[in-house]
Motif scaffolding. Structure first.
Motif, PDB file in Angstrom:
ATOM      1  N   PHE A   8       0.827  -1.204   0.000  1.00  0.00           N
ATOM      2  CA  PHE A   8       0.000   0.000   0.000  1.00  0.00           C
ATOM      3  C   PHE A   8       0.863   1.257   0.000  1.00  0.00           C
ATOM      4  CE2 PHE A   8      -2.110   3.457   2.243  1.00  0.00           C
ATOM      5  CZ  PHE A   8      -3.289   3.569   1.531  1.00  0.00           C
ATOM      6  N   GLY A   9       1.981   1.210   0.725  1.00  0.00           N
ATOM      7  CA  GLY A   9       2.847   2.382   0.826  1.00  0.00           C
ATOM      8  C   GLY A   9       3.380   2.857  -0.510  1.00  0.00           C
ATOM      9  N   PHE A  10       3.573   1.947  -1.471  1.00  0.00           N
ATOM     10  CA  PHE A  10       4.034   2.359  -2.790  1.00  0.00           C
ATOM     11  C   PHE A  10       2.921   3.040  -3.587  1.00  0.00           C
ATOM     12  CE2 PHE A  10       7.480  -0.565  -1.849  1.00  0.00           C
ATOM     13  CZ  PHE A  10       8.571   0.135  -2.329  1.00  0.00           C
ATOM     14  N   LEU A  11       1.688   2.860  -3.150  1.00  0.00           N
ATOM     15  CA  LEU A  11       0.551   3.528  -3.795  1.00  0.00           C
ATOM     16  C   LEU A  11       0.228   4.862  -3.133  1.00  0.00           C
ATOM     17  CD1 LEU A  11      -1.811   0.445  -4.226  1.00  0.00           C
ATOM     18  CD2 LEU A  11      -0.445   1.549  -5.995  1.00  0.00           C
ATOM     19  N   ASN A  12       0.433   4.963  -1.817  1.00  0.00           N
ATOM     20  CA  ASN A  12       0.080   6.186  -1.092  1.00  0.00           C
ATOM     21  C   ASN A  12       0.936   6.266   0.173  1.00  0.00           C
ATOM     22  OD1 ASN A  12      -1.094   8.335   0.274  1.00  0.00           O
ATOM     23  ND2 ASN A  12      -3.165   7.809  -0.363  1.00  0.00           N
ATOM     24  N   VAL A  13       2.161   6.734   0.017  1.00  0.00           N
ATOM     25  CA  VAL A  13       3.083   6.775   1.147  1.00  0.00           C
ATOM     26  C   VAL A  13       2.640   7.776   2.206  1.00  0.00           C
ATOM     27  CG1 VAL A  13       4.635   8.498   0.134  1.00  0.00           C
ATOM     28  CG2 VAL A  13       5.522   6.849   1.799  1.00  0.00           C
ATOM     29  N   GLU A  14       1.962   8.865   1.799  1.00  0.00           N
ATOM     30  CA  GLU A  14       1.515   9.850   2.787  1.00  0.00           C
ATOM     31  C   GLU A  14       0.467   9.251   3.715  1.00  0.00           C
ATOM     32  OE1 GLU A  14       0.250  13.298   0.675  1.00  0.00           O
ATOM     33  OE2 GLU A  14       2.276  14.120   0.519  1.00  0.00           O
ATOM     34  N   GLN A  15      -0.457   8.476   3.155  1.00  0.00           N
ATOM     35  CA  GLN A  15      -1.458   7.871   4.023  1.00  0.00           C
ATOM     36  C   GLN A  15      -0.842   6.786   4.894  1.00  0.00           C
ATOM     37  OE1 GLN A  15      -5.269   7.270   2.363  1.00  0.00           O
ATOM     38  NE2 GLN A  15      -6.014   6.007   4.037  1.00  0.00           N
ATOM     39  N   LEU A  16       0.181   6.093   4.390  1.00  0.00           N
ATOM     40  CA  LEU A  16       0.872   5.122   5.230  1.00  0.00           C
ATOM     41  C   LEU A  16       1.514   5.821   6.418  1.00  0.00           C
ATOM     42  CD1 LEU A  16       1.953   2.327   5.893  1.00  0.00           C
ATOM     43  CD2 LEU A  16       3.844   2.737   4.302  1.00  0.00           C
ATOM     44  N   LEU A  17       2.170   6.952   6.176  1.00  0.00           N
ATOM     45  CA  LEU A  17       2.761   7.717   7.285  1.00  0.00           C
ATOM     46  C   LEU A  17       1.679   8.158   8.259  1.00  0.00           C
ATOM     47  CD1 LEU A  17       5.074   9.149   8.698  1.00  0.00           C
ATOM     48  CD2 LEU A  17       4.812  11.055   7.101  1.00  0.00           C
ATOM     49  N   GLU A  18       0.532   8.553   7.735  1.00  0.00           N
ATOM     50  CA  GLU A  18      -0.588   8.944   8.597  1.00  0.00           C
ATOM     51  C   GLU A  18      -1.022   7.781   9.486  1.00  0.00           C
ATOM     52  OE1 GLU A  18      -5.302  10.114   8.023  1.00  0.00           O
ATOM     53  OE2 GLU A  18      -3.895  10.345   6.375  1.00  0.00           O
ATOM     54  N   GLU A  19      -1.106   6.587   8.908  1.00  0.00           N
ATOM     55  CA  GLU A  19      -1.502   5.410   9.686  1.00  0.00           C
ATOM     56  C   GLU A  19      -0.461   5.105  10.764  1.00  0.00           C
ATOM     57  OE1 GLU A  19      -4.252   3.748   9.552  1.00  0.00           O
ATOM     58  OE2 GLU A  19      -5.175   4.559   7.751  1.00  0.00           O
ATOM     59  N   VAL A  20       0.818   5.310  10.443  1.00  0.00           N
ATOM     60  CA  VAL A  20       1.869   5.106  11.446  1.00  0.00           C
ATOM     61  C   VAL A  20       1.662   6.045  12.627  1.00  0.00           C
ATOM     62  CG1 VAL A  20       4.348   5.319  11.911  1.00  0.00           C
ATOM     63  CG2 VAL A  20       3.565   4.230   9.795  1.00  0.00           C
ATOM     64  N   GLU A  21       1.411   7.316  12.341  1.00  0.00           N
ATOM     65  CA  GLU A  21       1.240   8.285  13.425  1.00  0.00           C
ATOM     66  C   GLU A  21      -0.015   7.987  14.245  1.00  0.00           C
ATOM     67  OE1 GLU A  21       3.412  10.367  14.329  1.00  0.00           O
ATOM     68  OE2 GLU A  21       4.764   9.951  12.668  1.00  0.00           O
ATOM     69  N   LEU A  22      -1.075   7.555  13.593  1.00  0.00           N
ATOM     70  CA  LEU A  22      -2.288   7.192  14.328  1.00  0.00           C
ATOM     71  C   LEU A  22      -2.039   5.995  15.227  1.00  0.00           C
ATOM     72  CD1 LEU A  22      -5.013   7.609  11.557  1.00  0.00           C
ATOM     73  CD2 LEU A  22      -4.790   8.950  13.635  1.00  0.00           C
ATOM     74  N   ALA A  23      -1.331   5.012  14.702  1.00  0.00           N
ATOM     75  CA  ALA A  23      -1.031   3.827  15.508  1.00  0.00           C
ATOM     76  C   ALA A  23      -0.136   4.181  16.683  1.00  0.00           C
ATOM     77  CB  ALA A  23      -0.361   2.759  14.641  1.00  0.00           C
ATOM     78  N   ARG A  24       0.792   5.096  16.452  1.00  0.00           N
ATOM     79  CA  ARG A  24       1.670   5.518  17.553  1.00  0.00           C
ATOM     80  C   ARG A  24       0.863   6.239  18.631  1.00  0.00           C
ATOM     81  NH1 ARG A  24       5.506   7.610  14.725  1.00  0.00           N
ATOM     82  NH2 ARG A  24       6.940   5.853  14.961  1.00  0.00           N
ATOM     83  N   ALA A  25      -0.061   7.092  18.198  1.00  0.00           N
ATOM     84  CA  ALA A  25      -0.908   7.799  19.168  1.00  0.00           C
ATOM     85  C   ALA A  25      -1.791   6.820  19.942  1.00  0.00           C
ATOM     86  CB  ALA A  25      -1.768   8.834  18.448  1.00  0.00           C
ATOM     87  N   ASP A  26      -2.354   5.820  19.249  1.00  0.00           N
ATOM     88  CA  ASP A  26      -3.179   4.812  19.927  1.00  0.00           C
ATOM     89  C   ASP A  26      -2.367   4.033  20.951  1.00  0.00           C
ATOM     90  OD1 ASP A  26      -5.438   5.488  18.542  1.00  0.00           O
ATOM     91  OD2 ASP A  26      -5.226   3.937  17.023  1.00  0.00           O
ATOM     92  N   ALA A  27      -1.138   3.661  20.574  1.00  0.00           N
ATOM     93  CA  ALA A  27      -0.288   2.901  21.498  1.00  0.00           C
ATOM     94  C   ALA A  27       0.111   3.746  22.697  1.00  0.00           C
ATOM     95  CB  ALA A  27       0.955   2.396  20.766  1.00  0.00           C
ATOM     96  N   ASN A  28       0.352   5.035  22.478  1.00  0.00           N
ATOM     97  CA  ASN A  28       0.701   5.910  23.596  1.00  0.00           C
ATOM     98  C   ASN A  28      -0.459   6.060  24.560  1.00  0.00           C
ATOM     99  OD1 ASN A  28       3.285   6.340  22.651  1.00  0.00           O
ATOM    100  ND2 ASN A  28       2.752   8.210  21.531  1.00  0.00           N
TER     101      ASN A  28
END
Length: 609
Positions: free
Chosen positions: A555-575
Motif C-alpha cells: 500500500f505504501g508504494f501507492l500512497n506513502v503519505e497515508q501510510l505515514l498517517e496510519e503510522v502516526e495514528l497507531a503511535r498515538a493509539d499505542a501511547n
C-alpha cells in the motif's frame, strides 16, 4: 422533598430535549432548534419549539424543561417525573437526609444573601459616592438601560456592606459563605472582598445571582476580581452573560465567547445578544458543555495578538477530543489591537458581525495554528507538520469525524505543496480518499507501464484480504481510499458488506460468500498466479504479522503519505492505550514504512519509472 440543585442540573444536562420530546411529537429541524405541533393543544401549523434545554409553544404558552415536559405530557408528579428521567439517565435520586436538606437550605440562603447584596450595590451606584463608577460606565458607552439590564453596581468603602447587611439580619458567616467576606489566615481578621469596584452580578443559566465580579477604578490590582467558588458558584462551570445569551440565541443570535464582562455588555447593547465570557480562567471542558447545551456551533472570539493566538491554541487542544458531528465550534480572530468592546464602539454591530462572518472552522483553524507554529518551507518542517496534523486529528474521539478531519487536513497539506502556477490535487468526488492522480504534477512516464504496476498492486492487496480477512477492519479506510478497476471494486463492495455481519473473519467463509454472490470468476482472477506469482504475504499459510506488514508495504508504494498517517495514528493509539493489539499494529506499520522509505521491493515485478 427538596432535591439538590446540582442533581437537577445534572439530570437536565443528561436528558436531550429533542430525543425526549420526539417520543411524542414529530419534530423537524428549524435552524438551531426543532419544531413540531404542540402536544398540549390541537394545532395544524407547528408553533411548538424545542431547544437544547427546554421547550416553548408560541400558541398556548406551554414551556419548561425536561422535567416539566414529562409532568405535563404524562400527568406525573414532580418526583415521579424526576425518578423516571433519572432511571433513563443512569442517575440515582438522592435520598432525603438531614444533611441534604441542610445543604439545600444553605444554598437557598446564599442565593438570598446575594440578591440582597446586589440590591445594595445597585443603590450605592446611584448615590454621590457612585459618581466615579457612573462616569466610567458612561465613558465606556453604556446606557442607563444597559446598566440596569445587567444589574451593575458599586462597592464603595470596605465595611459599608457588612454594616448594611447586619441591619438586614445577614451576618458575617453568611457573607463569608456567599464569597463576599475573607479571613486573613495570619491575623484571623475578616475583610470584605470587594471595595472601590464597579460590580458585575454573575448569574447562572436560569438568571439566578450566584456571585459577583468587580473592576477596580484606578491603578490597583487585580483589575478584575471574581468571587471564589462557593456551594452555588464554580468558575469552571459558569459563564458570564449565559442567561441573556440563551434568550438571544433562541431569537437567532450567534453564541459567541469573548474575553470579559465589558465585551459581553458592549455586544449586547449593540444587539449582538449571544455573547458570553469565561470568569477569569481559560475556557474549560465544563464551560464547553454549557455552550453546547445552548448552541451546536458557538464561535470562540480571540484577540489578534500573540496572547490571543495562544488562547486559541489552548481552546483547540481542549475542544478536539470533544468534537462530534453535532457539537463543533468556529474560531474568530479580531483585528490587532481591538477587542469586541472597542470594535463595537468604533464600528458598531456591523464591524463585529463582519469578524464573526469569517470565523474559521476547527479544521481550518487547526491547520493554520500548526502551520504557523511549525512552518512548512523545508522537508523537515513539512514532515513535522504532517506528523502533528495526523496526531491532532487522532485525538478526536468520534472515529468518523476523526477520519473526515484527516482527509480535510490531508487536502490542505497536499495543496500547500504546490506553488502558484502549478496545478493542484483535485477531489474526484467518487469516494473518500480517492484522488485524481492525473491532476498531480509528475514527471512524464509510460502510461501503460504505470497502470500495469498499480493494477497488479491493487490485485495483490485484494488477494491478501481474501486470504487474511481479519485485516478488513484494520485497513478499511486505507483500502477504501484506493481507486480500483470495476472487477476489484465489485469484490471490495461485497467484502465490506460481508465484514459488517460475519461472525468470524475467516478466508473460507469469505470466499464461500463471494462464490454464492456470483463473484467466483472475480475471486479466481485475484488469486490466480498470473500475470505473476503472488508474494508470500498473500499465501494462505502466511503468518498474520507477515500478512499485515506485507499489505501495508505494498500500500505504501501507492500512497506513502497515508501510510505515514496510519503510522502516526497507531503511535498515538499505542501511547494512549498500550496493549498487545495496539503494539502489534504499530510494529507492522513501522516496519512497512521503513521498507517503503528504504526502497525495498514489495514483490511486484513491475516497477514505477
Amino acid at each position: 422533598m427538596a432535591l439538590p440543585a446540582s442533581f437537577l442540573d445534572e439530570l437536565r444536562a443528561r436528558t436531550p430535549m429533542a430525543g425526549l420530546v420526539g417520543r411524542r411529537v414529530r419534530l423537524a429541524r428549524s435552524g438551531k432548534q426543532w419544531k413540531g405541533c404542540c402536544p398540549f393543544h390541537g394545532e395544524k401549523s407547528p408553533s411548538f419549539f424545542v431547544y437544547e434545554d427546554g421547550y416553548h409553544c408560541f400558541g398556548c404558552g406551554a414551556h419548561g424543561d425536561a422535567i416539566s415536559f414529562v409532568m405535563q405530557s404524562q400527568g406525573l408528579s414532580f418526583m415521579e417525573a424526576v425518578s423516571q428521567l433519572a432511571a433513563e439517565a443512569g442517575l440515582e435520586v438522592p435520598k432525603p437526609t438531614p444533611e441534604a436538606a441542610e445543604a439545600e437550605r444553605r444554598r437557598l440562603d446564599i442565593v438570598g444573601v446575594l440578591q440582597a447584596v446586589q440590591a445594595h450595590y445597585q443603590r450605592r451606584l446611584g448615590l454621590p459616592e457612585g459618581r466615579a463608577a457612573r462616569d466610567y460606565l458612561a465613558g465606556r458607552g453604556l446606557t442607563e438601560e444597559t446598566i440596569a439590564r445587567f444589574g451593575l453596581g458599586w462597592a464603595g468603602e470596605r465595611g459599608v456592606l457588612t454594616a448594611e447587611m447586619a441591619r438586614q439580619g445577614i451576618g458575617l458567616d453568611q457573607l463569608m459563605e456567599a464569597g463576599l467576606i475573607r479571613r486573613d489566615e495570619e491575623t484571623g481578621r475578616t475583610y470584605e472582598l470587594f471595595g472601590q469596584r464597579v460590580m458585575f452580578p454573575i448569574r447562572d443559566r436560569r438568571g439566578v445571582i450566584i456571585s459577583f465580579g468587580g473592576r477596580i477604578l484606578g491603578s490597583g490590582q487585580p483589575k478584575y476580581l471574581n468571587g471564589p467558588d462557593t456551594p452555588v458558584f464554580s468558575k469552571r462551570r459558569n459563564l458570564y452573560g449565559l442567561d441573556l445569551a440563551r434568550e438571544g440565541v433562541r431569537a437567532g443570535a450567534t453564541l459567541v465567547v469573548v474575553e470579559g464582562y465589558m465585551d459581553v455588555i458592549a455586544a449586547a447593547q449593540a444587539l449582538l445578544s449571544g455573547a458570553v465570557a469565561p470568569l477569569g480562567t481559560a475556557l474549560t471542558k465544563e464551560q464547553l458543555d454549557e455552550l453546547w447545551r445552548v448552541s451546536p456551533c458557538p464561535v470562540l472570539c480571540f484577540d489578534g495578538d500573540a496572547a490571543g493566538a495562544k488562547a486559541a491554541s489552548r481552546a483547540m487542544e481542549l475542544a478536539l477530543p470533544l468534537l462530534t458531528p453535532e457539537r463543533t465550534l468556529k474560531f474568530a480572530t479580531l483585528p490587532t489591537g481591538e477587542d469586541p468592546d472597542t470594535l463595537v464602539r468604533k464600528g458598531g454591530a456591523a464591524a463585529f458581525q463582519a469578524v464573526l462572518d469569517i470565523a474559521r472552522s476547527p479544521v481550518d483553524a487547526l491547520y493554520d495554528m500548526l502551520r504557523a507554529e511549525i512552518g512548512d518551507t523545508t522537508p523537515e518542517q513539512r514532515a513535522a507538520l504532517w506528523s502533528r496534523l495526523t496526531e491532532a486529528s487522532g485525538r478526536i474521539a468520534d472515529k468518523s469525524l476523526a477520519w473526515e478531519y484527516r482527509e480535510a487536513l490531508k487536502e490542505r497539506f497536499r495543496a500547500s505543496r504546490f506553488r502558484p502556477g502549478q496545478r493542484n490535487n483535485k477531489w474526484d468526488g467518487k469516494r473518500p480518499g480517492a484522488w485524481n492522480q492525473a491532476a498531480v504534477p509528475r514527471a512524464p512516464r509510460a502510461h501503460l507501464h504505470q497502470d500495469g504496476t498499480t493494477a497488479e498492486r491493487t490485485r495483490i492487496l485484494t488477494a491478501i484480504l481474501l486470504r487474511h480477512p481479519f485485516l478488513l477492519n484494520e485497513v478499511f479506510q486505507a483500502y477504501n481510499s484506493l481507486p480500483l478497476d470495476p472487477l476489484l471494486e465489485r469484490l471490495r463492495t461485497a467484502m465490506d458488506a460481508w465484514a459488517e455481519t460475519a461472525e468470524a473473519l475467516d478466508s473460507e467463509g469469505l470466499i464461500n460468500h463471494l462464490t454464492k454472490s456470483g463473484l467466483e470468476s472475480e475471486v479466481h482472477h485475484v488469486l490466480a498466479e498470473a500475470p505473476m506469482p503472488l508474494p508470500a504475504c498473500a499465501a494462505l499459510d502466511a503468518m498474520p504479522a507477515d500478512a499485515t506488514t506485507g499489505w501495508w508495504h505494498i500500500f505504501g508504494f501507492l500512497n506513502v503519505e497515508q501510510l505515514l498517517e496510519e503510522v502516526e495514528l497507531a503511535r498515538a493509539d499505542a501511547n494512549r492505550n498500550l496493549t498487545a493489539e495496539t503494539e502489534r499494529r504499530l510494529r507492522a506499520l513501522v516496519e512497512a514504512f521503513s521498507k517503503v522509505r528504504s526502497g525495498e521491493p514489495d514483490g511486484v515485478g513491475l516497477v514505477d519509472a
